[in-house]
Enzyme design. Structure first.
Site, PDB file in Angstrom:
ATOM      1  N   LYS A  73      25.764 -22.390  18.129  1.00  0.00           N
ATOM      2  CA  LYS A  73      24.558 -21.816  18.726  1.00  0.00           C
ATOM      3  C   LYS A  73      23.537 -22.908  18.987  1.00  0.00           C
ATOM      4  CE  LYS A  73      25.010 -17.190  16.736  1.00  0.00           C
ATOM      5  NZ  LYS A  73      24.386 -16.139  15.893  1.00  0.00           N
ATOM      6  N   ARG A  98      36.592 -14.600  11.019  1.00  0.00           N
ATOM      7  CA  ARG A  98      35.545 -15.502  10.504  1.00  0.00           C
ATOM      8  C   ARG A  98      35.119 -15.054   9.096  1.00  0.00           C
ATOM      9  NH1 ARG A  98      31.426 -19.012  12.304  1.00  0.00           N
ATOM     10  NH2 ARG A  98      29.295 -18.504  11.709  1.00  0.00           N
ATOM     11  N   TYR A 108      28.728 -13.519   1.783  1.00  0.00           N
ATOM     12  CA  TYR A 108      30.145 -13.544   1.423  1.00  0.00           C
ATOM     13  C   TYR A 108      30.354 -13.597  -0.082  1.00  0.00           C
ATOM     14  CZ  TYR A 108      30.659 -14.386   6.371  1.00  0.00           C
ATOM     15  OH  TYR A 108      30.582 -14.262   7.724  1.00  0.00           O
ATOM     16  N   HIS A 153      26.256 -22.027   9.841  1.00  0.00           N
ATOM     17  CA  HIS A 153      25.077 -21.210   9.554  1.00  0.00           C
ATOM     18  C   HIS A 153      23.855 -22.101   9.391  1.00  0.00           C
ATOM     19  CE1 HIS A 153      27.600 -17.669   7.760  1.00  0.00           C
ATOM     20  NE2 HIS A 153      27.422 -17.553   9.058  1.00  0.00           N
TER      21      HIS A 153
END
Length: 315
Positions: A190, A264, A296, A287
């Site tokens: 991103k 993912r 997670y 991230h």
């Protein structure tokens, strides 16, 4: 074109339209956001501007916090989820921060705009056994068919599960992004942020097979340097990748119906269950915040609790 409240592009105040076009250029050139993300911002802001117009607020300088809260309340009344309302509120805060910094408004009416707290849900994921069976089934199909598309699908599935990359990142890969000597892949995430992710032996073997046997028969002048290409030779489309993942998981009895993002989640969960540290998983996933990766840990804790309650005599 009219929206549900009767506002058309022609009737929308010119200042709103001009500001939105300038902001889109800013998002593309200065922040390096994808077209998909820019379109999402445009949709959110267009909805806000139309609401402001119906309230009788024809210019940016007249927007106040009360009007923005009215818009948020309208979103909730229309049944939008907390996640959607929170995302739209964040989009508005970003826009008015830009508008203030660029001199389009004297102040920032959205600076103290609050949005509903998001209740984080645990992402669905695959068991290790389901992931292994999915890949084994795909390999069997490729071996039996011998076609380049099946060979590609194996490499694609292996790489998604091995690296946890996003579907857009996978589709954007070029052949030169692979480092065979160190078994690494360069990923552009991103905002154009670059990271390097290790690739395991089975995934690398599948990539080697794809490059040696599968890619050449599909190549056309439109292929360019794309690592993964479709049946017509163009860079593979995210929708095709989603279909491949859904189809692969349907072949596994009892596996949840997940898309690429599910692989993912599985990669991250299995790494943490295997003892990987949270910071390393954050870097591999790309991230920006460690808090995003921490979701997670809740998945793995839930599994531990389920195992405890099932097996311990005094659970």
């Amino acid at each position: 074109m009219a929206d549900s409240g009767g506002v058309t592009e022609e009737s929308r105040p010119e200042e709103f339209t001009a500001a939105l076009e300038d902001y889109e250029r800013h998002l593309r050139s200065r922040r390096g956001l994808s077209e998909h993300t820019v379109r999402a911002y445009r949709t959110d802001l267009t909805g806000l501007f139309d609401h402001l117009y119906r309230l009788g607020t024809p210019e940016l300088g007249a927007v106040d916090l009360r009007a923005l809260r009215s818009w948020l309340a309208n979103q909730q009344t229309r049944g939008q989820s907390r996640a959607t309302v929170q995302r739209r509120a964040a989009a508005v805060r970003m826009f008015f921060a830009w508008a203030h910094q660029s001199g389009r408004t004297l102040g920032n009416p959205a600076a103290s705009l609050q949005s509903p707290k998001l209740v984080r849900t645990l992402p669905p994921t695959l068991d290790r056994a389901d992931a292994a069976q999915m890949l084994a089934e795909a390999i069997t199909v490729a071996r039996d068919s011998g076609g380049p598309v099946a060979v590609r699908d194996v490499a694609l599935l292996e790489l998604l599960y091995a690296t946890g990359m996003r579907v857009a990142e996978l589709c954007g890969l070029d052949v030169d992004d692979l480092d065979p000597d160190r078994r690494l892949v360069r990923v552009f995430g991103k905002g154009g942020k670059e990271r390097t992710v290790p690739v395991g032996g089975p995934a690398w073997h599948a990539l080697d097979t794809w490059l040696a046997q599968g890619r050449a028969p599909l190549l056309t002048v439109e292929s360019g340097a794309a690592l993964f290409i479709g049946e017509r030779g163009r860079r593979i489309d995210p929708r095709v990748v989603r279909r491949i993942v859904h189809r692969a998981l349907r072949a596994v009895d009892g596996a949840p119906d997940l898309g690429p993002h599910g692989l993912r989640h599985a990669m991250a969960t299995h790494l943490l269950e295997g003892g990987a540290d949270l910071r390393s998983v954050q870097e591999m996933l790309g991230h920006a915040s460690l808090a995003t990766t921490q979701i997670y840990t809740h998945v793995t804790n839930e599994r531990l609790r389920a195992a405890f309650e099932q097996a311990h005599p005094r659970a």
